[in-house]
Design an enzyme around this catalytic site. Sequence first.
Site, PDB file in Angstrom:
ATOM      1  N   ASN A 100     -10.320  -4.921   4.542  1.00 17.69           N
ATOM      2  CA  ASN A 100      -9.680  -6.142   4.803  1.00 17.69           C
ATOM      3  C   ASN A 100      -7.992  -6.166   5.031  1.00 17.69           C
ATOM      4  OD1 ASN A 100      -8.442  -8.729   4.605  1.00 17.69           O
ATOM      5  ND2 ASN A 100      -9.912  -9.494   3.149  1.00 17.69           N
ATOM      6  N   ASN A 152     -10.153   6.654  -4.614  1.00 14.39           N
ATOM      7  CA  ASN A 152     -10.413   5.496  -5.817  1.00 14.39           C
ATOM      8  C   ASN A 152     -11.753   4.570  -5.224  1.00 14.39           C
ATOM      9  OD1 ASN A 152      -9.789   3.186  -7.934  1.00 14.39           O
ATOM     10  ND2 ASN A 152      -9.669   2.149  -5.771  1.00 14.39           N
ATOM     11  N   TYR A 219     -25.474   5.528  -8.085  1.00 15.78           N
ATOM     12  CA  TYR A 219     -24.288   5.550  -8.421  1.00 15.78           C
ATOM     13  C   TYR A 219     -23.817   6.603  -9.368  1.00 15.78           C
ATOM     14  CZ  TYR A 219     -19.816   3.552 -10.470  1.00 15.78           C
ATOM     15  OH  TYR A 219     -18.596   3.647 -10.894  1.00 15.78           O
ATOM     16  N   LYS A 223     -21.229   9.842  -8.999  1.00 15.33           N
ATOM     17  CA  LYS A 223     -20.078   9.986  -9.745  1.00 15.33           C
ATOM     18  C   LYS A 223     -20.271  11.299 -10.475  1.00 15.33           C
ATOM     19  CE  LYS A 223     -17.862   6.274  -8.929  1.00 15.33           C
ATOM     20  NZ  LYS A 223     -16.460   6.519  -8.364  1.00 15.33           N
TER      21      LYS A 223
HETATM   22  N1  LIG Z   1     -14.218  -1.079 -12.920  1.00 19.83           N
HETATM   23  C1  LIG Z   1     -14.805  -0.287 -13.699  1.00 19.83           C
HETATM   24  O1  LIG Z   1     -15.567  -0.703 -14.801  1.00 19.83           O
HETATM   25  C2  LIG Z   1     -15.138   1.354 -13.140  1.00 19.83           C
HETATM   26  C3  LIG Z   1     -15.846   1.872 -14.273  1.00 19.83           C
HETATM   27  C4  LIG Z   1     -15.696   3.468 -13.740  1.00 19.83           C
HETATM   28  C5  LIG Z   1     -15.418   3.815 -12.735  1.00 19.83           C
HETATM   29  N2  LIG Z   1     -14.900   2.974 -11.728  1.00 19.83           N
HETATM   30  C6  LIG Z   1     -14.400   3.256 -10.350  1.00 19.83           C
HETATM   31  O2  LIG Z   1     -13.022   3.065 -10.197  1.00 19.83           O
HETATM   32  C7  LIG Z   1     -13.117   3.002  -8.592  1.00 19.83           C
HETATM   33  C8  LIG Z   1     -12.194   1.512  -8.449  1.00 19.83           C
HETATM   34  O3  LIG Z   1     -13.190   0.583  -8.710  1.00 19.83           O
HETATM   35  P1  LIG Z   1     -12.637  -1.044  -8.917  1.00 19.83           P
HETATM   36  O4  LIG Z   1     -13.343  -1.548 -10.004  1.00 19.83           O
HETATM   37  O5  LIG Z   1     -11.242  -1.188  -8.778  1.00 19.83           O
HETATM   38  O6  LIG Z   1     -13.264  -1.665  -7.603  1.00 19.83           O
HETATM   39  P2  LIG Z   1     -13.036  -3.076  -7.081  1.00 19.83           P
HETATM   40  O7  LIG Z   1     -12.162  -3.897  -7.831  1.00 19.83           O
HETATM   41  O8  LIG Z   1     -14.301  -3.498  -6.567  1.00 19.83           O
HETATM   42  O9  LIG Z   1     -12.222  -2.683  -5.649  1.00 19.83           O
HETATM   43  C9  LIG Z   1     -12.681  -2.030  -4.647  1.00 19.83           C
HETATM   44  C10 LIG Z   1     -11.656  -1.684  -3.567  1.00 19.83           C
HETATM   45  O10 LIG Z   1     -12.215  -0.724  -2.710  1.00 19.83           O
HETATM   46  C11 LIG Z   1     -12.221  -1.576  -1.342  1.00 19.83           C
HETATM   47  N3  LIG Z   1     -13.462  -1.135  -0.730  1.00 19.83           N
HETATM   48  C12 LIG Z   1     -14.738  -1.817  -1.018  1.00 19.83           C
HETATM   49  N4  LIG Z   1     -15.796  -1.173  -0.148  1.00 19.83           N
HETATM   50  C13 LIG Z   1     -15.269  -0.623   0.785  1.00 19.83           C
HETATM   51  C14 LIG Z   1     -15.566  -0.070   2.127  1.00 19.83           C
HETATM   52  N5  LIG Z   1     -16.721  -0.057   2.478  1.00 19.83           N
HETATM   53  N6  LIG Z   1     -14.511   0.778   2.741  1.00 19.83           N
HETATM   54  C15 LIG Z   1     -13.288   0.713   2.508  1.00 19.83           C
HETATM   55  N7  LIG Z   1     -12.817   0.295   1.162  1.00 19.83           N
HETATM   56  C16 LIG Z   1     -13.645  -0.619   0.591  1.00 19.83           C
HETATM   57  C17 LIG Z   1     -12.003  -2.979  -1.634  1.00 19.83           C
HETATM   58  O11 LIG Z   1     -11.398  -3.442  -0.446  1.00 19.83           O
HETATM   59  P3  LIG Z   1     -12.176  -4.239   0.676  1.00 19.83           P
HETATM   60  O12 LIG Z   1     -13.112  -5.135   0.156  1.00 19.83           O
HETATM   61  O13 LIG Z   1     -11.199  -5.020   1.681  1.00 19.83           O
HETATM   62  O14 LIG Z   1     -12.824  -3.188   1.310  1.00 19.83           O
HETATM   63  C18 LIG Z   1     -11.087  -3.103  -2.996  1.00 19.83           C
HETATM   64  O15 LIG Z   1      -9.761  -2.554  -2.307  1.00 19.83           O
HETATM   65  C19 LIG Z   1     -14.254   3.179  -8.135  1.00 19.83           C
HETATM   66  O16 LIG Z   1     -14.520   4.540  -7.637  1.00 19.83           O
HETATM   67  C20 LIG Z   1     -15.348   2.911  -9.519  1.00 19.83           C
HETATM   68  O17 LIG Z   1     -16.551   3.634  -9.218  1.00 19.83           O
HETATM   69  C21 LIG Z   1     -14.743   1.553 -12.076  1.00 19.83           C
END
Ligand SMILES: NC(=O)c1ccc[n+]([C@@H]2O[C@H](COP(=O)([O-])OP(=O)(O)OC[C@H]3O[C@@H](n4cnc5c(N)ncnc54)[C@H](OP(=O)(O)O)[C@@H]3O)[C@@H](O)[C@H]2O)c1
Length: 343
Positions: A100, A152, A219, A223
Amino acid sequence: MDFIMDYAQTFVNSSVQLVNAYPLMASLLLALGTVGSARYCYRTLSVFLQIFLLPGHSLNRYGAKKGAWAIVTGASDGIGKEFAFQLAKAGFNVFLVARNIELLNATATEIATKYSVSTKTASIDFAKCDEAAYEALSAKLQGLDIGVLVNNVGKSHAMPAYLVDTPKEEISDIISINVNATLRVTYAVLPGMIQRKRGLILNIGSFAGAIPSPMLATYSGTKAFIATFTSALAEEVRHHGITVEHINTYFVVSKLSKIRKASVLIPKPGPYVRSVLSKIGIPCGAAWSGRPNTSTPYWSHALLDYLITVINSPGLFISYTHALHKDIRKRALKKLERESKAQ
Ligand SMILES: NC(=O)c1ccc[n+]([C@@H]2O[C@H](COP(=O)([O-])OP(=O)(O)OC[C@H]3O[C@@H](n4cnc5c(N)ncnc54)[C@H](OP(=O)(O)O)[C@@H]3O)[C@@H](O)[C@H]2O)c1
Ligand SMILES: *[C@@H]1O[C@H](CO)[C@@H](O)[C@H](O)[C@H]1NC(C)=O
Ligand SMILES: *[C@@H]1O[C@H](CO)[C@@H](O)[C@H](O)[C@H]1NC(C)=O
Ligand SMILES: *[C@@H]1O[C@H](CO)[C@@H](O)[C@H](O)[C@H]1NC(C)=O
């Protein structure tokens, strides 16, 4: 009580007899026991030191305050957005990547007004296997002094589901975003880092990579890829002055986790990212269980991770996770049903 005292007395007597009869064997066992517990104490102490005391590498080593750029994928929300803000605060120009563009530009403007750094944005949908889009992104990255890359961006399943019940498209999107994007963006950034002989690459992983997670199998597998890929690449580029680190993450409040309330085990992105950036190069326990170049930087995640490795019984955690995910799926389906009735 008497029974216990008798038992203890018999135990001590027979041990003394054994030691007298086999002095060499007894000393050997005693020595082994002592070395074993000393090692265990040393490990535990070092884990606590790493989590609570030792500082990580300074970000200045990677070009902070010297005009270097930090690239963050998935930078418009959650953990990625927080990385963008904190890396700008540390003195990097920031390059934000996600789908976005309006949101990215708004975030970039907010960062540029708050901190005096330059910003750039690029829109790409990593779920699409679009060669031209990758070329365009690479072209925008060329010529920049890139000090930091945060891989990320990540996607998980809409809800836990068995592989056979998972939509094909969801499976391929997860792989394209979690695996392909990490490889392709790293591939674009690495030659410049090698030339400049400095760089930091952070690959955001998950506990689901270490604990195979039924009903999130795709998933979980991606990872695990992140963890192994990181270790291999870290050794390839170590002598170029480049640090590659896998960041082992338990739950964090975000859209992806669908968790809105912070708790001791589940921080908001702010404190989470602060822990990552303050512990670069410090494994916080992860090194003890054969995971080179992994760090579990957030304190409660690190303690949980250490406990899991001390218990060391994967089958237990896999079946616990399976039961948990069955329950989450049941509740998610009920919620969907309620919502569809409400409409
Ligand atoms: N949150 C947790 O509990 C958790 C736990 C373990 C690991 N992680 C890891 O941490 C990382 C970040 O997670 P988060 O929780 O911060 O996720 P999030 O809040 O859902 O944010 C995802 C980000 O990625 C972008 N994105 C999503 N799909 C995309 C696509 N197809 N192409 C390009 N950009 C895309 C989104 O923006 P747009 O929608 O505009 O593209 C947004 O900026 C991930 O790798 C996740 O696996 C998270
Ligand atoms: C986003 O910002 C870039 C410059 O940083 C600009 O070229 C582009 O037109 C902006 N796009 C939108 C949709 O605002
Ligand atoms: C992912 O990478 C593999 C190997 O390069 C490639 O064959 C596949 O087409 C890529 N898929 C996407 C969606 O990018
Ligand atoms: C990766 O881990 C190994 C083994 O722990 C360590 O020697 C090396 O310095 C690490 N490399 C990087 C780039 O962090």
